[in-house]
Design a protein around this motif. Sequence first.
Motif, mmCIF file in Angstrom:
data_model
loop_
_atom_site.group_PDB
_atom_site.id
_atom_site.type_symbol
_atom_site.label_atom_id
_atom_site.label_comp_id
_atom_site.label_asym_id
_atom_site.label_seq_id
_atom_site.Cartn_x
_atom_site.Cartn_y
_atom_site.Cartn_z
ATOM 1 N N VAL A 178 -2.332 6.893 -2.871
ATOM 2 C CA VAL A 178 -2.432 6.346 -4.224
ATOM 3 C C VAL A 178 -3.710 5.499 -4.306
ATOM 4 N N GLU A 179 -4.599 5.888 -5.203
ATOM 5 C CA GLU A 179 -5.857 5.156 -5.408
ATOM 6 C C GLU A 179 -5.540 3.745 -5.873
ATOM 7 N N MET A 180 -6.297 2.769 -5.426
ATOM 8 C CA MET A 180 -6.077 1.435 -5.965
ATOM 9 C C MET A 180 -7.334 0.581 -5.932
ATOM 10 N N PHE B 27 0.840 -1.200 0.000
ATOM 11 C CA PHE B 27 0.000 0.000 0.000
ATOM 12 C C PHE B 27 0.872 1.246 0.000
ATOM 13 N N THR B 28 0.475 2.212 -0.772
ATOM 14 C CA THR B 28 1.184 3.484 -0.791
ATOM 15 C C THR B 28 0.194 4.580 -0.444
#
Lengths: 243, 243
Positions: free
Chosen positions: A106-108, A102-103
Amino acid sequence: MKEPYKNEDEIVIIGKGNVASHLVKALSPYMKTLQIDSRSLTNLPSRCRVAIIAVSDRAIREVAERIKGKVDLIAHTSGSVPIEILEGTADSYGVFYPLQTFTKDVEMEYSDIPFFIEGNNRNTVNILSGIAHLVSDKVIEADSGKRKYLHLASVFACNFSNHLVDIADGILKEKGMDYTLLLPLLKRTVAKLESISPREAQTGPAMRKDIPVIDSHLKMLEKNPELHDLYRTLSIEIMNKSL
Amino acid sequence: MKEPYKNEDEIVIIGKGNVASHLVKALSPYMKTLQIDSRSLTNLPSRCRVAIIAVSDRAIREVAERIKGKVDLIAHTSGSVPIEILEGTADSYGVFYPLQTFTKDVEMEYSDIPFFIEGNNRNTVNILSGIAHLVSDKVIEADSGKRKYLHLASVFACNFSNHLVDIADGILKEKGMDYTLLLPLLKRTVAKLESISPREAQTGPAMRKDIPVIDSHLKMLEKNPELHDLYRTLSIEIMNKSL
């Protein structure tokens, strides 16, 4: 649990790091989700059914101790920490491990993230699996023994691979280029693995035992003994497996 | 060349491997493209302007010798072989290097593949660049010195990374799982590199100097000295760069 768990019940995510923030984002479209910093646990709702502790490995036990008796089900999100760390802190306890990097900010896409679930009993597994299924199509039961091997494997496949791209970036930067030139190749390398195994997908000078190319690469790395030895080690491993 | 080269002219791709076959597929929508096996070079058209030799590194010179005098421009597609190998085989000679991993019978997108071009003179560079531009948006001039570092970097970033996924697969298989569980994580690991550098994207126990996790992973690898040492080496490298 005294009453059956319903998804309308509130879930508390404890932590403020990347995993915690992304879990809140992933779950909040489907259930009432509250994120609490581990330093302000006094804000815990009076009637809390499920708490997921998404903090650093070494802080898990301490956080669990501090919410002991206040929560029906406590789970942690770590790949490496056994379920037993939560023993005695709630009637129901388990693990809710999303295998993803996970960052922040940042959308994911969450739907293809595998969630590995463990519980101290069947009911706990069912509740945690139900929550994971709200987000993801891939919910898998895995005990602490399996989970630590998943974590180990992901270190090789992802953390170490990223390091190799960093090495490549360093090699290219010395010649006025950078790793972005490799991105199409990198994407393709991963895309191939959707249809064939990494063993079948292996290419490169070591795989085809192209000694002249390997020798010339080793010569190019002579001024950097660390990279030289790493290239040599990995090439030998690849040559050995393709015997 | 006596007359200016036009894309209506026929191009000959020599070879029957993956690179040759994919080049034919990539170019044939845009120009007359003929694929010839290196063992049947007698089939070469009488008036051949451009031939691209896509054979194994060690066969390039021999193939070029056999078409010497029959072709205006000869280029090879290798990352590691200097342009000079073609000296004396045609007035115009150069390199047409697609930085990609090709798999037989797998459809793919060619437009984002970087093509690295080198020529013995400006005109050769222009002709080869023009051909590459028919297929790709990324056409870059790179001499043999740069190109061999691109190849070296791609071995680290792609061939060695694929090997690490194979290692991960082996670790998981022993526990009744496999690498496909890692695919979402792998895709994300590469996707992150679209927006941040590999240095910034580095995560994992070594990056956060999580010695207890590193130690427990090393213990899990004790029965496999090769993997144990590789884990140790890569973790130390990552820890050193994050100092």
